[in-house]
Design an enzyme around this catalytic site. Structure first.
Site, mmCIF file in Angstrom:
data_model
loop_
_atom_site.group_PDB
_atom_site.id
_atom_site.type_symbol
_atom_site.label_atom_id
_atom_site.label_comp_id
_atom_site.label_asym_id
_atom_site.label_seq_id
_atom_site.Cartn_x
_atom_site.Cartn_y
_atom_site.Cartn_z
ATOM 1 N N GLY A 66 43.460 52.902 35.731
ATOM 2 C CA GLY A 66 43.577 51.494 36.323
ATOM 3 C C GLY A 66 44.961 50.980 36.041
ATOM 4 O O GLY A 66 45.607 51.596 35.486
ATOM 5 N N TRP A 99 44.706 37.166 33.451
ATOM 6 C CA TRP A 99 45.750 37.112 34.485
ATOM 7 C C TRP A 99 46.590 38.264 34.351
ATOM 8 O O TRP A 99 47.895 38.013 34.595
ATOM 9 C CB TRP A 99 46.496 35.780 34.461
ATOM 10 C CG TRP A 99 45.847 34.461 34.437
ATOM 11 C CD1 TRP A 99 44.552 34.099 34.304
ATOM 12 C CD2 TRP A 99 46.243 33.189 34.846
ATOM 13 N NE1 TRP A 99 44.102 32.747 34.567
ATOM 14 C CE2 TRP A 99 45.163 32.219 35.056
ATOM 15 C CE3 TRP A 99 47.557 32.728 35.355
ATOM 16 C CZ2 TRP A 99 45.174 30.847 35.186
ATOM 17 C CZ3 TRP A 99 47.806 31.306 35.730
ATOM 18 C CH2 TRP A 99 46.634 30.543 35.889
ATOM 19 N N TYR A 104 30.788 38.109 36.602
ATOM 20 C CA TYR A 104 31.805 38.977 36.015
ATOM 21 C C TYR A 104 31.998 38.586 34.484
ATOM 22 O O TYR A 104 31.714 39.352 33.611
ATOM 23 C CB TYR A 104 33.273 38.718 36.868
ATOM 24 C CG TYR A 104 34.404 39.589 36.012
ATOM 25 C CD1 TYR A 104 34.387 40.833 35.721
ATOM 26 C CD2 TYR A 104 35.423 38.568 35.149
ATOM 27 C CE1 TYR A 104 35.810 41.346 35.057
ATOM 28 C CE2 TYR A 104 36.351 39.225 34.765
ATOM 29 C CZ TYR A 104 36.646 40.562 34.457
ATOM 30 O OH TYR A 104 37.618 41.071 33.774
ATOM 31 N N ASP A 162 31.838 59.284 33.729
ATOM 32 C CA ASP A 162 31.167 57.898 34.321
ATOM 33 C C ASP A 162 30.683 57.596 32.940
ATOM 34 O O ASP A 162 29.733 58.151 32.273
ATOM 35 C CB ASP A 162 30.170 58.334 35.001
ATOM 36 C CG ASP A 162 29.574 57.093 35.696
ATOM 37 O OD1 ASP A 162 29.720 56.054 35.180
ATOM 38 O OD2 ASP A 162 28.446 57.191 36.390
ATOM 39 N N THR A 196 37.974 39.567 28.669
ATOM 40 C CA THR A 196 38.461 38.559 29.398
ATOM 41 C C THR A 196 38.397 37.042 28.925
ATOM 42 O O THR A 196 37.304 36.814 28.382
ATOM 43 C CB THR A 196 37.975 38.746 30.948
ATOM 44 O OG1 THR A 196 38.208 37.780 31.619
ATOM 45 C CG2 THR A 196 36.396 38.493 30.725
ATOM 46 N N ASP A 197 39.388 36.237 29.511
ATOM 47 C CA ASP A 197 39.145 34.681 29.359
ATOM 48 C C ASP A 197 37.782 34.304 30.088
ATOM 49 O O ASP A 197 37.572 33.153 29.760
ATOM 50 C CB ASP A 197 40.532 34.131 29.797
ATOM 51 C CG ASP A 197 40.859 34.544 31.245
ATOM 52 O OD1 ASP A 197 40.296 35.597 31.594
ATOM 53 O OD2 ASP A 197 41.530 33.749 31.961
#
Ligand SMILES: NC(=O)c1ccc[n+]([C@@H]2O[C@H](COP(=O)([O-])OP(=O)(O)OC[C@H]3O[C@@H](n4cnc5c(N)ncnc54)[C@H](OP(=O)(O)O)[C@@H]3O)[C@@H](O)[C@H]2O)c1
Length: 294
Positions: A9, A148, A123, A34, A99-100
């Site tokens: 990724g 971001w 999400y 996985d 994440t934010d």
């Protein structure tokens, strides 16, 4: 030995690149092992002395998640729980990226790590549930929330906007969502600092580049630097601001998602870079993938 999950990724590939550059021993896996399959994870660690597991895998398609909630949950909640359980069994420490978007964005000052989460989309909800699953199942963890994110390997806002500016006379960008961009190179080097220090207290940390801007501000700077470097040939492309209401998306996004960086800077004794300087580093590198902006 360090195990990087999600090594193909955007962030995972940068971590792997920096580990190789520093001659740090690691193994990397992606969808070949996985994370939603506990047996596959257990099978992989057999015979390996894993000290740290860095989980960069996730369901990251924010809009698609709204109509794909079960799959997003599997990747963002069940996967991290499986990894945390395994880390517990093999006595490895876990570094997990969040994440934010776990915040609702109604704040007016940077979010600190101890503020309550209140996600407004699938999400964010599944990422918050993944964090909770790790806290419930493992003591030796670091959850690092970022925002971001853009990096050399992967589809991201910077490539998308340069390509759009090269191919259109004007672009419309939202000017009422505030946050801080994060260059994956910066985040990867901070993550590696966690590996090198044994005395960092376990828990949750926020890490982005410094700055508090809108997507419109970001695009203007991308245009300025992109033109200077010859990456944007259409200098006359207009960057028009718009509101979130004028640019509807399936997933709602937090209006204000600036994360406070005080804790990570103080704990690691570092100064995070300014977003404009990091953007320059990203655009100026030979690792910049020019075929993505045509
Ligand atoms: N991108 C952002 O703006 C942003 C912002 C804040 C936080 N974050 C967080 O930062 C982390 C890294 O994000 P990123 O943008 O680097 O993500 P990414 O580019 O989407 O990479 C995720 C990787 O995980 C792999 N993967 C998917 N399902 C898997 C599975 N079941 N088992 C193992 N691997 C699997 C993906 O493979 P496929 O591509 O083949 O599916 C992909 O290579 C994530 O936790 C994300 O939530 C990202």
């Amino acid at each position: 030995m360090i195990w990087v999950i999600g090594c193909k990724g955007m962030l995972g590939s940068e971590i792997v690149r920096q580990l190789s550059e520093r001659n740090i021993n690691f193994v990397g896996t992606d969808i070949d092992v996985d994370i939603t399959d506990p047996q596959a994870l257990a099978e992989f660690v057999k015979g390996k002395d894993i000290t740290y597991i860095i989980n960069c895998s996730a369901y990251t398609a924010v809009d698609k998640a709204e109509s794909d909630a079960d799959f997003a949950k599997k990747l963002n909640e069940d996967g991290p729980r499986n990894i945390a359980n395994l880390a517990n069994q093999v006595h490895a420490k876990m570094i997990h990226i969040s994440t934010d978007y776990v915040f609702d964005g109604t704040g007016k000052v940077p979010y600190t790590e101890d503020m309550p989460v209140a996600p407004i989309g699938v999400y964010g909800r599944t990422k918050a549930a993944g964090e909770a699953a790790i806290r419930q199942n493992l003591k030796e963890y670091y959850i690092i929330r970022t925002a971001w994110l853009y990096g050399w390997a992967g589809k991201n806002f910077v490539y998308t906007m340069i390509k759009a500016m090269n191919n259109h006379d004007s672009v419309k960008v939202v000017n009422d969502q505030k946050g801080s961009p994060t260059f994956a190179g910066d985040l990867a080097s901070v993550i590696i600092k966690f590996l090198n220090k044994n005395d960092v207290p376990y828990g949750t940390y926020h890490c982005t580049d410094l700055g508090e801007i809108t997507w419109w501000d970001f695009t203007n700077e991308i245009k300025k630097q992109g033109v200077e470097l010859g990456l944007i040939t259409n200098n006359s492309c207009l960057v028009n601001p718009c509101t979130t209401d004028e640019y509807p998306t399936p997933a709602k996004r937090p209006a204000y998602s600036v994360l406070s960086k005080d804790k990570i800077q103080k704990t690691l004794g570092i100064q995070l870079p300014d977003w404009k300087i990091s953007l320059k580093e990203f655009l100026n590198s030979e690792l910049f993938e020019t075929e993505r902006i045509k």
